[in-house]
Design an enzyme around this catalytic site. Structure first.
Site, PDB file in Angstrom:
ATOM      1  N   ARG A  73       0.925  -1.144   0.038  1.00  0.00           N
ATOM      2  CA  ARG A  73      -0.145  -0.050  -0.075  1.00  0.00           C
ATOM      3  C   ARG A  73       0.821   1.390  -0.002  1.00  0.00           C
ATOM      4  O   ARG A  73       1.742   1.564   0.805  1.00  0.00           O
ATOM      5  CB  ARG A  73      -0.811  -0.166   1.215  1.00  0.00           C
ATOM      6  CG  ARG A  73      -1.696   1.179   1.277  1.00  0.00           C
ATOM      7  CD  ARG A  73      -2.734   1.223   2.503  1.00  0.00           C
ATOM      8  NE  ARG A  73      -3.357   2.480   2.518  1.00  0.00           N
ATOM      9  CZ  ARG A  73      -3.512   3.348   3.603  1.00  0.00           C
ATOM     10  NH1 ARG A  73      -2.838   3.108   4.684  1.00  0.00           N
ATOM     11  NH2 ARG A  73      -4.132   4.320   3.388  1.00  0.00           N
ATOM     12  N   GLN A 163      -7.524   8.446   5.874  1.00  0.00           N
ATOM     13  CA  GLN A 163      -8.116   9.098   7.058  1.00  0.00           C
ATOM     14  C   GLN A 163      -8.847  10.454   6.816  1.00  0.00           C
ATOM     15  O   GLN A 163      -8.148  11.402   7.269  1.00  0.00           O
ATOM     16  CB  GLN A 163      -6.701   9.177   7.897  1.00  0.00           C
ATOM     17  CG  GLN A 163      -6.338   7.743   8.283  1.00  0.00           C
ATOM     18  CD  GLN A 163      -5.333   7.702   9.401  1.00  0.00           C
ATOM     19  OE1 GLN A 163      -4.747   6.826   9.633  1.00  0.00           O
ATOM     20  NE2 GLN A 163      -5.196   8.785  10.250  1.00  0.00           N
ATOM     21  N   SER A 166      -8.604  12.710   9.957  1.00  0.00           N
ATOM     22  CA  SER A 166      -7.443  13.335  10.423  1.00  0.00           C
ATOM     23  C   SER A 166      -7.274  14.591   9.598  1.00  0.00           C
ATOM     24  O   SER A 166      -6.924  15.930  10.143  1.00  0.00           O
ATOM     25  CB  SER A 166      -6.246  12.363  10.055  1.00  0.00           C
ATOM     26  OG  SER A 166      -6.289  11.203  10.849  1.00  0.00           O
ATOM     27  N   ASN A 305      -7.870   1.957   9.258  1.00  0.00           N
ATOM     28  CA  ASN A 305      -6.417   1.862   9.944  1.00  0.00           C
ATOM     29  C   ASN A 305      -6.585   2.174  11.338  1.00  0.00           C
ATOM     30  O   ASN A 305      -7.460   2.726  11.786  1.00  0.00           O
ATOM     31  CB  ASN A 305      -5.743   3.548   9.625  1.00  0.00           C
ATOM     32  CG  ASN A 305      -5.435   3.527   7.975  1.00  0.00           C
ATOM     33  OD1 ASN A 305      -5.558   2.384   7.477  1.00  0.00           O
ATOM     34  ND2 ASN A 305      -5.170   4.609   7.625  1.00  0.00           N
ATOM     35  N   TYR A 307      -4.776   1.645  15.423  1.00  0.00           N
ATOM     36  CA  TYR A 307      -3.564   1.746  16.288  1.00  0.00           C
ATOM     37  C   TYR A 307      -3.754   1.409  17.747  1.00  0.00           C
ATOM     38  O   TYR A 307      -3.203   0.544  18.457  1.00  0.00           O
ATOM     39  CB  TYR A 307      -2.854   3.030  16.212  1.00  0.00           C
ATOM     40  CG  TYR A 307      -2.207   3.247  14.852  1.00  0.00           C
ATOM     41  CD1 TYR A 307      -1.034   2.863  14.594  1.00  0.00           C
ATOM     42  CD2 TYR A 307      -2.925   3.721  13.866  1.00  0.00           C
ATOM     43  CE1 TYR A 307      -0.349   2.720  13.353  1.00  0.00           C
ATOM     44  CE2 TYR A 307      -2.619   4.062  12.519  1.00  0.00           C
ATOM     45  CZ  TYR A 307      -1.201   3.486  12.305  1.00  0.00           C
ATOM     46  OH  TYR A 307      -0.539   3.738  10.987  1.00  0.00           O
ATOM     47  N   GLU A 373      -3.659  -0.133   7.926  1.00  0.00           N
ATOM     48  CA  GLU A 373      -2.714   0.343   8.736  1.00  0.00           C
ATOM     49  C   GLU A 373      -3.067  -0.226  10.148  1.00  0.00           C
ATOM     50  O   GLU A 373      -3.804  -0.123  10.701  1.00  0.00           O
ATOM     51  CB  GLU A 373      -2.545   1.777   8.875  1.00  0.00           C
ATOM     52  CG  GLU A 373      -2.024   2.675   7.834  1.00  0.00           C
ATOM     53  CD  GLU A 373      -1.987   4.072   7.801  1.00  0.00           C
ATOM     54  OE1 GLU A 373      -1.913   4.501   9.023  1.00  0.00           O
ATOM     55  OE2 GLU A 373      -2.095   4.896   6.828  1.00  0.00           O
TER      56      GLU A 373
HETATM   57  C1  BGC Z   1      -0.972   7.895   9.004  1.00  0.00           C
HETATM   58  C2  BGC Z   1       0.156   7.196   8.777  1.00  0.00           C
HETATM   59  C3  BGC Z   1       1.228   7.314   9.985  1.00  0.00           C
HETATM   60  C4  BGC Z   1       0.666   6.754  11.196  1.00  0.00           C
HETATM   61  C5  BGC Z   1       1.605   7.024  12.228  1.00  0.00           C
HETATM   62  C6  BGC Z   1      -1.455   7.378  10.625  1.00  0.00           C
HETATM   63  O1  BGC Z   1      -2.542   8.202  11.093  1.00  0.00           O
HETATM   64  O2  BGC Z   1      -2.245   7.469   8.364  1.00  0.00           O
HETATM   65  O3  BGC Z   1       0.645   7.722   7.608  1.00  0.00           O
HETATM   66  O4  BGC Z   1       2.459   6.567   9.587  1.00  0.00           O
HETATM   67  O5  BGC Z   1      -0.467   7.464  11.365  1.00  0.00           O
HETATM   68  O6  BGC Z   1       2.110   7.991  12.516  1.00  0.00           O
END
Ligand code: BGC
Length: 508
Positions: A73, A163, A166, A305, A307, A373
């Site tokens: 990607r 995103q 964001s 995405n 985290y 992501e």
């Molecule tokens: C972004 C990525 C970035 C990651 C960590 C995400 O929100 O889409 O481009 O690498 O955050 O910073």
């Protein structure tokens, strides 16, 4: 193990890796201009050279091949293709670069997954008002149209925007990323409205002009934390958690994947607040019936995405100044029991991924989902012995596997973030997510696999974790709850939230 056709990949984005910020006719993006403004960035970091991928395509392909990933990607730099953002400024050398990249991937049997726009808006378009300007819908559509025509014979997986949350909130609300506009109660809603319409228009362009001949899939990469109620036995906390998810993910996913319109929770909250603020109409713009029909169903897969996980409880938001944040009426905190990471506030909460995937399944009618992501930054000192990252991937992939195998979530792919250490936006080069270390002090930008690259390669090779015992988990958790079509049911939510973090599949 995952299904045979599972798409294992890694992700990157143009501004984070390419460098060549003004090479061969590329125009400036808002990130070039912002990072070149003295005093804006820690240690004056910028993406002028970054990983130098513009000049080091072969090194990137070598890493990808060695990782054995099935997909890559990456994003296109808009101002490398159209230096002033529009077709009349076409820069053929920029197009040539992406042709070389796409052809190189295909020659190595790696599927390109292309994000058309990952934050690096051409500065010339920001000078015309950026995403607050409704003209951006047509301008973006024309850029997408060009990309489909130029690369769509070989690219079959597209994401229009990375995103949008964001862009709208950090870019135009908090103003913490370029274009650094601080108008938290108005601009994010206008920007999101334009982004959604721009995405929908590009999707229809693909449908009308390219789908029959090219046969690809088009989506948008959304982002979401999992949101856990502080106390699952307190209905107000549970409602607040759901509302927070609707404000983050539902803001974009509800119109695109459900009914063309914003979630009820958002419409209600923002209109009630606007009334209390003596405004004559809601700060949340509305779609016409025609627009709703146009927007609804404009994605062929769900790209997410993810985290971390947050915990929320109810809290009455302030009325002044107007803010998206306060419109939500929630108080957000860290998940206290999970390991911290190098990012303050971003704990490694693997079970949150499973719950999020289940929530998407139930809320949006069991779509095909790609985790586009997922990853973690390294703590200092940076070392290639990154056991923390191995632990993160192992536990998160394991939860994706449980969602896939045990809960019947249609998870089609997983992209580790990121291929290599890169420019991490406002964090510059301070927080690095790479499976490969990049020596940014060396002009040749040598790439070295970290321990996690070896680990991920093994996961890809084994298509998950090699065990025989994973089926036993079927009897431990059962989440296939029938749910109402209009919105996720409380019963379902309760099931998702009570699915305990059972033993790792790979440990059985
Ligand atoms: C972004 C990525 C970035 C990651 C960590 C995400 O929100 O889409 O481009 O690498 O955050 O910073």
């Amino acid at each position: 193990m995952f299904p045979q056709d599972f798409s294992w990949g890694v992700s990157s984005s143009a501004y984070q890796i390419e460098g060549g910020w003004n090479a061969d006719g590329k125009g400036p993006s808002i990130w070039d201009v912002y990072t070149h403004t003295p005093g804006t960035m820690p240690a004056d970091a910028n993406g002028d050279v970054a990983c130098d991928s513009y000049n080091r395509l072969d090194e990137d392909l070598y890493m990808l091949r060695a990782l054995r990933v099935k997909s890559y990607r990456f994003s296109l730099s808009w101002s490398r293709i159209f230096p002033d953002g529009t077709r009349s400024s076409l820069n053929q050398k920029g197009v040539d670069y992406y042709n070389r990249l796409i052809n190189g991937l295909l020659a190595n049997k790696i599927t390109p997954m292309v994000t058309i726009y990952h934050w690096d808006l051409p500065q010339a378009l920001q000078d015309r008002g950026g995403w607050e300007n409704v003209d951006m819908i047509d301008i973006f559509n024309d850029y997408c149209d060009f990309c489909f025509a130029a690369f769509g014979d070989r690219v079959k997986l597209w994401m229009t925007i990375n995103q949008p949350h964001s862009i709208a909130w950090l870019g135009y609300g908090l103003g913490t990323i370029p274009p650094s506009i601080k108008n938290p109660g108005i601009s994010p809603y206008i920007v999101a409205h334009n982004l959604i319409k721009a995405h929908a228009k590009a999707y229809h362009t693909y449908d009308d002009k390219y789908r029959t001949s090219q046969g690809g899939l088009v989506s948008i990469a959304l982002n979401a934390d999992w949101i856990e109620p502080k106390d699952a036995n307190v209905p107000r906390d549970v409602e607040s958690a759901d509302r927070a998810l609707q404000f983050q993910l539902g803001w974009f996913a509800h119109p695109i994947f459900k009914n063309g319109d914003y979630p009820d929770a958002m419409k209600w909250q923002i209109s009630a607040k606007s009334e209390l603020q003596d405004l004559s109409e809601s700060r949340l713009p509305s779609f016409t019936e025609e627009e709703k029909n146009y927007i609804k169903g404009t994605a062929d897969m769900f790209c997410i995405n993810h985290y971390t996980t947050k915990v929320v409880t109810f809290a009455t938001g302030k009325l002044s100044p107007y803010s998206y944040d306060d419109d939500r009426d929630v108080l957000e905190t860290e998940e206290p029991d999970s390991p911290t990471t190098a990012y303050a506030g971003q704990r490694a909460v693997a079970w949150g991924l499973r719950r999020l995937l289940n929530w998407i399944k139930e809320e949006y009618g069991n779509p095909q989902i790609y985790v586009t992501e997922n990853g973690v930054p390294s703590p200092f000192p940076i070392t290639i012995e990154d056991t923390d990252r191995i632990f993160y991937y192992k536990s998160y992939i394991d939860e994706a596997l449980k969602a896939q195998n045990l809960d019947g979530v249609n998870v089609k792919g997983y992209m580790a973030t990121s291929l290599m250490d890169s420019f991490e936006w406002m964090n510059g080069y301070n927080f690095l997510f790479g499976l490969h270390h990049v020596d940014f002090n060396n002009p040749n930008r040598p790439r070295t696999p970290k321990r996690s690259a070896h680990y991920y390669c093994q996961v890809v090779k084994d298509n998950g974790f090699l065990t025989v015992g994973h089926l036993q988990l079927h009897k431990l958790v059962g989440l296939r709850a029938p749910c109402g079509s209009s919105s996720i049911s409380t019963d379902c939510l309760a099931k998702i939230r009570s699915a305990s973090s059972v033993e790792s599949v790979s440990n059985l």
